[in-house]
Design a protein around this motif. Sequence first.
Motif, short mmCIF file in Angstrom:
data_model
loop_
_atom_site.label_atom_id
_atom_site.label_comp_id
_atom_site.label_asym_id
_atom_site.label_seq_id
_atom_site.Cartn_x
_atom_site.Cartn_y
_atom_site.Cartn_z
N MET A 139 0.54 -1.66 -0.14
CA MET A 139 0.07 -0.29 -0.13
C MET A 139 0.64 1.42 0.31
O MET A 139 0.32 2.76 0.31
N LEU A 140 1.85 0.80 -0.15
CA LEU A 140 3.07 2.53 -0.16
C LEU A 140 2.85 3.40 -1.24
O LEU A 140 2.57 1.87 -2.45
N ASP A 141 2.96 4.01 -1.77
CA ASP A 141 2.10 4.74 -2.32
C ASP A 141 1.08 4.56 -3.53
O ASP A 141 1.21 4.84 -4.76
N ILE A 148 -7.83 2.39 3.97
CA ILE A 148 -7.32 0.77 4.67
C ILE A 148 -6.94 0.82 5.83
O ILE A 148 -7.48 0.95 7.01
N PRO A 149 -5.94 1.47 6.32
CA PRO A 149 -4.67 1.84 8.20
C PRO A 149 -6.44 2.32 8.66
O PRO A 149 -6.23 1.83 10.23
N VAL A 150 -7.42 3.45 8.51
CA VAL A 150 -8.03 4.41 9.71
C VAL A 150 -9.78 3.92 9.17
O VAL A 150 -10.60 4.68 9.95
N LEU A 151 -9.50 2.77 8.46
CA LEU A 151 -11.04 1.84 8.37
C LEU A 151 -11.81 1.96 9.19
O LEU A 151 -13.29 1.99 9.54
N ASP A 212 -4.52 15.60 7.81
CA ASP A 212 -3.75 14.25 8.14
C ASP A 212 -2.82 14.39 7.46
O ASP A 212 -2.80 15.25 6.52
N TYR A 213 -0.87 14.42 7.69
CA TYR A 213 -0.52 15.10 7.03
C TYR A 213 0.83 14.21 7.73
O TYR A 213 1.95 13.73 6.66
N PHE A 214 0.96 13.15 8.12
CA PHE A 214 1.33 12.23 8.72
C PHE A 214 1.62 11.21 7.50
O PHE A 214 2.98 10.86 7.52
N ALA A 215 0.75 11.02 7.08
CA ALA A 215 -0.34 9.23 6.79
C ALA A 215 1.78 10.08 5.24
O ALA A 215 1.53 9.05 4.30
N GLY A 216 1.42 11.04 4.65
CA GLY A 216 1.72 12.01 3.44
C GLY A 216 3.34 11.73 3.71
O GLY A 216 4.09 11.45 2.14
N THR A 230 0.34 17.93 4.33
CA THR A 230 1.76 17.35 3.63
C THR A 230 2.32 18.39 3.18
O THR A 230 3.86 18.82 3.29
N PHE A 231 2.08 19.30 2.01
CA PHE A 231 2.41 19.64 1.19
C PHE A 231 2.68 20.97 2.38
O PHE A 231 3.53 21.74 2.32
#
Length: 296
Positions: A139-141, A148-151, A212-216, A230-231
């Motif tokens: 699931m990277l990139d 999915i991880p926060v479903l 959320d910026y951490f996942a990015g 994230t930007f």
Amino acid sequence: MSFIKRKTIGEAVFDIINNLGMLLICFVTLYPIWYVLINAFNDGKDAMLGGIYWWPRVFSLENFKAVFDNPGITTAMLLTVAKTLVGVGAHVFFTAMVAYAFSRRELIFGRFYIFLGTITMIFSGGLIPTYLLIRDLHMLDTFAVFIIPVLFSFFDLIIFMTFFREIPDGLDEAARIDGANDWTILLRIVLPVSMPVIATIALFHGVYQWNDYFAGIIYINKESLQPIQTFLYRVVAQSSSNIMTTALQGSAVTKTVTSQSVKLATMVVTTLPIVFAYPFLQRYFVKGMMIGSIKG
């Protein structure tokens, strides 16, 4: 005959001090937001001179034009909107589906499952095991790493489950007599009468997805998949880097904007959508937060 109780001097002084204290807290909380807003609408070069505290001195929309002229920022904004809408819909439906099963009193080992879920609210696997799991799931990139991880959230499940258990059993029994199965009951009876709790969970998760910026940072290397937060994080963390140069390239307004003014305009753009969405959900949010606290 009615009697009006007059306040003592001590009570009056307390009320005055209390009101002044609340006004001070409100001012300290809101003024930084107002300061960012007025400077975002002020000419960038003029803002460098300082002295702007209450109103824009030289009103300008060029900072926002520079923000939206950059394709990277526009892509990040569209991605954030997409992941927020998809993430909220998937999270609310999946969590509600599991919560409906947990709310059934006839569920075997239901208390044991709740005990296991409570443990996950206290302890987590940690960042490195989570990253390795995301990597092994390929699931990277990918866009799925935002969804999915926060479903599922056990905290949200508890809120859903508490609300579902307050729905009269008669609705369920009448539906089953008419031949409805669990899916029909959930989709056509339970969810339609659960708008307060759905709005509450949607607001919770929507704010999370938007901010959320951490996942990015951890899971995304492609610039085309980086959300707006994230930007913005990269803009703030690397104020003198090439990010702002890229943001201003090709813009005809570089004479009136600065990297700082574009930062502030980006902050406003990323914050306002959630601020505007909250009033529409507030009445459901307040009612949903009271779930389980008062029964009548």
